[in-house]
Design an enzyme around this catalytic site. Structure first.
Site, PDB file in Angstrom:
ATOM      1  N   LYS A 276       0.485  -1.107   0.041  1.00  0.00           N
ATOM      2  CA  LYS A 276      -0.097   0.062   0.044  1.00  0.00           C
ATOM      3  C   LYS A 276       0.784   1.091  -0.041  1.00  0.00           C
ATOM      4  O   LYS A 276       2.331   1.154   0.138  1.00  0.00           O
ATOM      5  CB  LYS A 276      -0.928   0.008   1.233  1.00  0.00           C
ATOM      6  CG  LYS A 276      -1.954  -1.001   1.126  1.00  0.00           C
ATOM      7  CD  LYS A 276      -3.061  -1.009   2.071  1.00  0.00           C
ATOM      8  CE  LYS A 276      -4.329  -1.630   1.920  1.00  0.00           C
ATOM      9  NZ  LYS A 276      -5.290  -1.854   2.857  1.00  0.00           N
TER      10      LYS A 276
ATOM     11  N   ARG B  77      -3.353  -9.979   5.398  1.00  0.00           N
ATOM     12  CA  ARG B  77      -3.612 -10.158   3.991  1.00  0.00           C
ATOM     13  C   ARG B  77      -2.757  -9.654   3.237  1.00  0.00           C
ATOM     14  O   ARG B  77      -2.249  -8.574   3.074  1.00  0.00           O
ATOM     15  CB  ARG B  77      -5.214  -9.214   3.978  1.00  0.00           C
ATOM     16  CG  ARG B  77      -5.760  -9.452   2.660  1.00  0.00           C
ATOM     17  CD  ARG B  77      -7.207  -8.626   2.775  1.00  0.00           C
ATOM     18  NE  ARG B  77      -7.965  -8.448   1.550  1.00  0.00           N
ATOM     19  CZ  ARG B  77      -7.493  -7.614   0.386  1.00  0.00           C
ATOM     20  NH1 ARG B  77      -6.535  -6.654   0.621  1.00  0.00           N
ATOM     21  NH2 ARG B  77      -8.312  -7.605  -0.797  1.00  0.00           N
TER      22      ARG B  77
END
Length: 274
Positions: free
Chosen positions: A221, A255
């Protein structure tokens, strides 16, 4: 901390890895990568061989300012993939990344075992009812607004305190509907600035007061690659560092896009704890 996934009891006291399968054309990292059945099955097989406990399938990109996708288009994207994966890998534990109850219902009927909702039921009033009726685990993420507006909604007096209050309210609502297995996701990158993301990870252990499994979704991210001044493609090392920190602060599920590296991180962490 055990969750029931289609009759399989998964103990989350030992951290687990959830592999990401984006079947959207516009995901921030791997959008449009899996263009046919062979690509999809190859990716799923690799993630399972590498040690993923769960596979999370998403057909609606939730990146900031993501384009709107209709419910029917989301169903058209995700349903054939769920059917394909369940046919070839019938023992797989599939999680469905959606905030829409109709997508959740149809996916569960096709074999999915978990619903992963970025809105914690706030974008579809029927979601919690659907999950409760299906008796599947429910991942509730923290977000304000929706993918199109969330990055304009980053004002907090005390972000972690407000997030814990948010989860307390959403957990109460989920319990009221009769949902048994709940997992919380702080929602890194959702309605949070770069500095706020790091404030949340610094205080990640505070979420343990909710007494629920915690999912960390940091993989590649912007909090990683913008800090390192590189790109999502170059953000694996940074992801691994923050995943390790997340484990040290109580994360139960990682995740990730890169399952092998995350599984190795968990193995080393487990060895260190022993």
């Amino acid at each position: 901390m055990t969750i029931n996934c289609n009759g399989q009891l998964i103990d989350l006291k030992a951290p687990k890895v959830m592999g990401i399968l984006n079947i959207t054309p516009n995901s921030f990292f791997d959008g449009g990568t899996y263009k046919n059945e062979a690509d999809i099955l190859s990716k799923v097989e690799k993630m399972l061989v590498d040690g993923a406990t769960f596979i999370d399938v998403g057909a609606y990109s939730s990146k900031p300012n993501a384009e709107f996708v209709s419910v029917q288009e989301e169903i058209n994207r995700i349903l054939p993939v769920v059917a394909l994966i369940m046919k070839l890998f019938p023992e797989v534990i599939l999680s469905i990344d959606t905030f829409r109850s109709e997508v959740a219902r149809i996916s569960i009927e096709s074999g999915a075992a978990i619903i992963n909702d970025i809105s914690a039921g706030k974008l579809d009033e029927k979601m919690m009812e659907t999950v409760a009726k299906a008796r599947v685990p429910y991942i509730m993420m923290h977000m304000k607004g929706n993918p199109q507006t969330m990055q304009t909604l980053t004002d907090y007096d005390n972000i972690v305190k407000e997030m814990i209050l948010y989860f307390s309210e959403r957990v109460f609502e989920a319990r009221r509907h009769g949902i048994s297995d709940l997992i919380i996701d702080p929602g890194f990158g959702f309605a949070k600035t770069l500095d706020q993301n790091f404030e949340v990870i610094r205080k990640l252990e505070d979420f343990q007061m909710l007494d629920l499994p915690l999912l960390a979704g940091i993989s590649r991210k912007s909090m990683v690659y913008k800090t390192l001044e590189n790109s999502p493609e170059e953000a694996l090392n940074g992801t691994t560092v923050l995943n390790t920190i997340s484990l040290s602060k109580g994360a139960n599920i990682l995740r990730v896009h890169d399952v092998k590296e995350a599984v190795e991180t968990v193995k080393l962490w487990n060895k260190l704890k022993k």
